[in-house]
Design a protein around this motif. Sequence first.
Motif, mmCIF file in Angstrom:
data_model
loop_
_atom_site.group_PDB
_atom_site.id
_atom_site.type_symbol
_atom_site.label_atom_id
_atom_site.label_comp_id
_atom_site.label_asym_id
_atom_site.label_seq_id
_atom_site.Cartn_x
_atom_site.Cartn_y
_atom_site.Cartn_z
ATOM 1 N N LEU A 55 0.832 -1.190 0.000
ATOM 2 C CA LEU A 55 0.000 0.000 0.000
ATOM 3 C C LEU A 55 0.873 1.248 0.000
ATOM 4 N N VAL A 56 0.529 2.178 -0.869
ATOM 5 C CA VAL A 56 1.240 3.445 -0.978
ATOM 6 C C VAL A 56 0.208 4.561 -1.069
ATOM 7 N N ASN A 92 -10.493 6.640 1.976
ATOM 8 C CA ASN A 92 -11.148 5.376 1.587
ATOM 9 C C ASN A 92 -10.549 4.185 2.323
ATOM 10 N N LEU A 93 -10.241 4.388 3.603
ATOM 11 C CA LEU A 93 -9.654 3.305 4.398
ATOM 12 C C LEU A 93 -10.616 2.134 4.559
ATOM 13 N N ALA A 113 0.255 10.682 3.506
ATOM 14 C CA ALA A 113 -0.854 10.755 4.456
ATOM 15 C C ALA A 113 -1.124 9.386 5.074
ATOM 16 N N LEU A 114 -0.859 8.327 4.314
ATOM 17 C CA LEU A 114 -1.086 6.972 4.813
ATOM 18 C C LEU A 114 -0.122 6.655 5.957
ATOM 19 N N ILE A 115 1.151 6.977 5.776
ATOM 20 C CA ILE A 115 2.134 6.724 6.827
ATOM 21 C C ILE A 115 1.843 7.585 8.056
ATOM 22 N N ASP A 116 1.501 8.834 7.823
ATOM 23 C CA ASP A 116 1.185 9.704 8.963
ATOM 24 C C ASP A 116 -0.017 9.174 9.735
ATOM 25 N N GLU A 117 -0.971 8.599 9.020
ATOM 26 C CA GLU A 117 -2.135 8.001 9.681
ATOM 27 C C GLU A 117 -1.715 6.801 10.536
ATOM 28 N N PRO A 146 -7.808 0.446 9.727
ATOM 29 C CA PRO A 146 -9.024 -0.371 9.814
ATOM 30 C C PRO A 146 -8.967 -1.569 8.868
ATOM 31 N N GLY A 147 -9.264 -2.750 9.385
ATOM 32 C CA GLY A 147 -9.289 -3.964 8.573
ATOM 33 C C GLY A 147 -7.942 -4.627 8.395
#
Length: 648
Positions: A55-56, A92-93, A113-117, A146-147
């Motif tokens: 995931l990126v 869209n997590l 933003a994904l890594i920061d999340e 999530p998931g």
Amino acid sequence: MVSSCRRWAYVTSVALGLLALTGGAFAIGQETCVAFKSGQSTFPIVSNRKATPILVSPDEWPGVQRAATDFASDIQQVTGIKPTLRNITTSNLQSLASLATNAIIVGTLGKSALIDEVVNRTKLDVSSIQGKWEAFLAKEVSNPLPGIKSAYVIVGADKRGTIFALYDHSEQFGVSPWYWWADAPTTKHSDIFVTSSGCSHGSPTVQYRAIFLNDEQPALQNWAMEKFTNGTGAALTGSPFNHFFYTKLFELILRLKGNHLWPAQWSSAFGVDDPQNQALADWYGIVMGTSHEEPMMRSIPVEWNLFGVGQWDYGTNQQFIYNFWVNGTERAKPYENMFTVGMRGNGQNIQLLEKVVSDQRQILMDVYNTSDVTHIPQVWTLYKEVEGYYDDGMRVPDDIALMWTDDNWGNIRRLPLPSERNRTGGAGVYYHIDYVGDPRDYKWITSSQIEKTYEQMSLAVARNAVRIWVLNVGDMKPYEMHTEFFLTLAWDADRWTPANINDFVVSWAQREFHVSQQDAVEVAALIHNVTRHNMRRKPELLNSTTYSLVNYREAETIMDEMNNMVAASTRLYNSLPVNAQAAFFEMVHHPIQATATLTNMWIAAGINNLRASQARLSANDYATQVENLFLHDAELEKNYHTLLDGKW
């Protein structure tokens, strides 16, 4: 050359040195975090024919996105299974629930933003890399999104930190950085796992780690003309070094954990030959520069011959040269660069050269619209006569890196004194393993020893000359191993000592040729001996009287040892799997055979001359030997050119 018993004593010492290896055969100079069997604390990359998705974040650096594509392809090359690579936004997590329970999450702090999340949700401790140049960490994290029950998170402090993390793992999986440039085979595994604790690396020893394509005519240029163009080259210069060529090189540099390039310049102009060259260098993540004689991101003399007006003399032609530099700076402004400052050429003096640098700084201020140019990387290379200007009192602003140089033969002429080590711009080294110039060229075959390079560059580290290192690699082949050693040392000099530098060669041989440890030790001995032989007297400097024909059986001893090296290399070559033979031929077998052929040819020519002077008929036998060895050299060239359907 050493005797056979001494040679094998060297082999034994290398074998004992293997006990100190800190990483596996596929992790040269790195901590190992990859396994090929499931363990108590491992995370599956590929297991039971199933690959964990990658995931990126879509807001990630383009160079990271591209390297992640390589990462997925590398996993496929090793296992035959290609993981899914997906862009996932934080909005869209919910789509992750249907993806998988595990994932590999890749990204850059503050950019993804994904890594920061993930960091915010899991409170992942990134303090060890935050704000550090090109650092990274990777580890397993529970419930990151999530998931997703568990993820292997690969985090870079900046874009190259993330890129290096990906390629670090790829190498450990079994993909050599030289898979294309030297045809090193990929190691196959059905499963790949990583340890839950993962891998990490802080900032590298040297900030800017570069190679310089120089002396590239005729071999590299003619080859690139055939392989990357329609045979015509660039419109203005005829150069074949377009973006198809350079993107291959950018990837190699990054896989070797370099970050900087001085491009080819004999009859080329990086920014002119292909308008995509500069943009793609930045897109990949390569910091561009120009050589010691090419100020302000303009190729000299090529671009000056195309666009310049008048003489290359700042004393008589200031305005035209100033405008020429303005254009080069404006062209480079959108990208990441290190600007060469100063000026080489006839008729220069210290007062004029200090004005040159002052004017170049003014150009940077104007083009970048700033009064403070200290944040724009700049370097002044103290090469040949330029070092004389420095010794005579010329100075540049404190934030400009001073690049010291070797004497073109591997001996660094000068390093920073204690009073020179607190400059904000730091210091660096420009170093040669290939050279064209006075008093003689050497560019044909590998003739520098990593032992010497280690000694000299360790002096640079000890004296804090670690802002920038540039290695002149000529047309790069056959300097593959030496190039990698230089960049590996620049990446993490603390890992290498006089006691373990030969372990580098052993590990390199295992990774490149898939040989046993015993055979890898023999490869290391062969490389040690052939480079020592060529370092003792460069092949270009050999003649028929280099080795004595009448004292101490010197010539005969050299011939015997050359022939023994060829025999050992041939045995190894014949024992290799077919898919490893091309790489071995390019990086070991051909250099040894070519060196032996040339050396024996000169010795035979010497004996021919000696016996002719003695009016002995056997002189004719040695004349025939010379002719046969000359033909054998041509056969070696033919073998190289027909390798892999003519790739090289």
